[in-house]
Design an enzyme around this catalytic site. Structure first.
Site, PDB file in Angstrom:
ATOM      1  N   GLU A   1       9.709   8.437 -16.954  1.00  0.00           N
ATOM      2  CA  GLU A   1       8.361   9.004 -17.105  1.00  0.00           C
ATOM      3  C   GLU A   1       7.780   8.654 -18.472  1.00  0.00           C
ATOM      4  OE1 GLU A   1       7.947  13.222 -15.080  1.00  0.00           O
ATOM      5  OE2 GLU A   1       9.949  12.995 -15.909  1.00  0.00           O
TER       6      GLU A   1
ATOM      7  N   SER B   1      15.436  21.449 -16.534  1.00  0.00           N
ATOM      8  CA  SER B   1      14.276  22.306 -16.728  1.00  0.00           C
ATOM      9  C   SER B   1      14.735  23.607 -17.379  1.00  0.00           C
ATOM     10  CB  SER B   1      13.624  22.599 -15.378  1.00  0.00           C
ATOM     11  OG  SER B   1      12.899  23.806 -15.429  1.00  0.00           O
TER      12      SER B   1
ATOM     13  N   HIS C   1       0.832  -1.222   0.000  1.00  0.00           N
ATOM     14  CA  HIS C   1       0.000   0.000   0.000  1.00  0.00           C
ATOM     15  C   HIS C   1       0.859   1.261   0.000  1.00  0.00           C
ATOM     16  CE1 HIS C   1      -3.328  -2.706   1.357  1.00  0.00           C
ATOM     17  NE2 HIS C   1      -2.340  -3.261   2.045  1.00  0.00           N
TER      18      HIS C   1
END
Ligand code: ARG
Length: 461
Positions: free
Chosen positions: A290, A277, A156
């Site tokens: 990703e 970035s 979990h």
């Protein structure tokens, strides 16, 4: 009328229709397979005296020279000839004259295209098995140096029990092992030859399908010509295995994203696998995992897309089936790109062992072990669970962890506690105590790695 099928037509094809129905923009990827299929077909036609041997020879030479041009990238295919099959046939006739028109004897584009797809997937499946294996090797490389590296194990996404980092990584090894097995098994069905089925019903010529199968390396010949031209199960199967492989890649990628976050800092991906970035100078983004995670979506789309194309189709060939190709190419290319990146990314990542280890000092992931401790002293597990629950609550309320409590404090909860309790609480002990087969103890993980190496070795023989 320059179309190969122009005979019964009195009008030119509408330009939009020509564009809409053509597949050459994408099925030119099958050029080599198409030529291989034609080579086998024409040699069989000659050998069976269906066309004169010297004609078969002329066509063979013609095809070989087109093949060379294709490999050199010298050919420009034309939309006017709709698909790869007619483009190549047209080129052949232009190059060697009307005798080229004998190639299509006893054959249809329907058995031809199915054969091309089988040949294509046969090669690609083998290549992808190899790429999956490369990922397994990179997992093994990291696992072997991280047997004693401890990391919180989660359920979990809550701290559950500490585990060996190698054990966590090796879980993916076995997922990929099953994926390879699926691919290998699917080859049995890719290995069926459709050629010789004709348009749908077979042919009037005395063809020899076994000869063609032998030359093209097929093990089985479709026993039913209607099935041969309308079966796309083998592509559905490939797309489904591909989607599952991407699911596994996506789950691993998700872990890499989480582990490399500021909050976890369990690993650091190599600079060469990250990007920055444009506005925030401090950022180092895990773009590769990703995108691997995201690219999974298109492979699901390709699977559902083809299932949907097929679900209402009557036998035998329908033009709908032309839509089987782009999704297949896309899944192949997505898998190739993803697997090729994943292997070096895993191999080059830095594992931050101290940070992982430190994380374990600040959790209750050793709680099960105190419960097990009371069980060995005779308490039923349910009662032990209750006692430890109370101890955890008490610790949280007092800002402590289980190793911080005094023996007095323990004994307030149960008289069964003795000073040996502290030995079993260290994460190292917690991990090495899980020595059941398939468990996370260093001994079991070493055994598992041994088995994994044997598995790779045996299968690559
Ligand atoms: N381009 C077609 C396809 O990919 C080839 C088969 C065409 N057959 C036909 N009868 N129109 O499915």
């Amino acid at each position: 009328m320059s179309k190969l099928w122009g005979g019964r037509f009195t009008k030119e094809t509408n330009k939009l229709v020509e564009e809409f129905t053509a597949s050459i923009s994408f099925d030119q990827k099958l050029a080599i397979e198409d030529i291989e299929g034609s080579l086998a077909h024409v040699q069989m036609l000659g050998a069976c005296n269906i066309i004169p041997l010297e004609d078969a020879e002329t066509i063979k030479e013609g095809l070989l020279s087109i093949k060379e041009q294709v490999e050199k990238g010298e050919i420009e295919f034309s939309i006017e000839h709709e698909d790869i099959h007619m483009n190549i046939e047209k080129l052949l006739i232009d190059n060697i004259g009307p005798v080229g028109g004998k190639l299509h004897t006893g054959r249809s584009r329907n058995d031809q295209v199915a054969t091309d797809m089988h040949l294509y997937l046969k090669n690609k499946t083998k290549e992808i098995i190899q790429l999956v294996q490369d990922v397994q090797h990179s997992i093994l490389t990291q696992a072997k140096v991280n047997i004693d590296t401890l990391i919180p194990g989660y359920t979990h996404l809550q701290r559950a029990q500490p585990v060996s980092f190698a054990h966590h990584l090796m879980a993916y090894f076995w997922m990929f092992e099953r994926d390879k097995e699926r691919l290998q098994d699917s080859l049995k069905r890719v290995n069926w030859l459709p050629l010789g089925a004709g348009a749908l019903a077979g042919t009037t010529f005395p063809i020899d399908r076994a000869k063609v199968a032998k030359q093209l390396g097929f093990e089985t010949i479709y026993p039913n010509s209607m099935d041969a031209v309308s079966d796309r199960d083998f592509i559905v199967e490939f797309l489904s295995i591909g989607a599952l492989i991407m699911t596994h890649i996506s789950r691993l990628s998700e872990e890499l994203v989480i582990w490399s976050s500021q909050e976890f800092q369990f690993i650091e991906l190599d600079d060469s696998f990250c990007t920055g970035s444009s506005i925030m100078p401090q950022k180092k983004n895990p773009d590769v995992p990703e995108l691997l995670r995201a690219k999974t979506g298109r492979t699901y789309g390709n699977l559902i897309g083809l299932l949907t194309v097929l679900k209402g189709l009557p036998l035998a060939y329908n033009k709908d089936m032309q839509e089987d190709k782009e999704g297949m190419f896309d899944t192949v290319e997505t898998l190739e790109g993803s697997l090729q990146l994943l292997a070096p990314m895993i191999e080059t990542m830095t594992v931050k062992k101290e940070i992982m280890r430190k994380a374990l000092n600040q959790d209750f992931s050793n709680a099960t072990d105190i419960a097990d401790y009371l069980v060995t002293k005779g308490l039923p597990f349910r009662d032990a669970h209750e006692v430890i629950g109370k101890i955890v609550l008490y610790s949280i309320q007092n800002g402590k962890y289980l190793l911080d409590l005094s023996l007095d404090e323990y004994q307030q909860f149960s008289a069964l506690f003795e000073s040996d309790i502290y030995v079993i609480l260290s994460p190292e002990h917690v991990v090495s105590a899980r020595n059941s087969y398939g468990g996370t103890s260093p001994f079991q993980v070493k055994e598992q790695i041994k088995l994994a190496e044997e598995t790779l070795f045996i299968k690559s023989k």
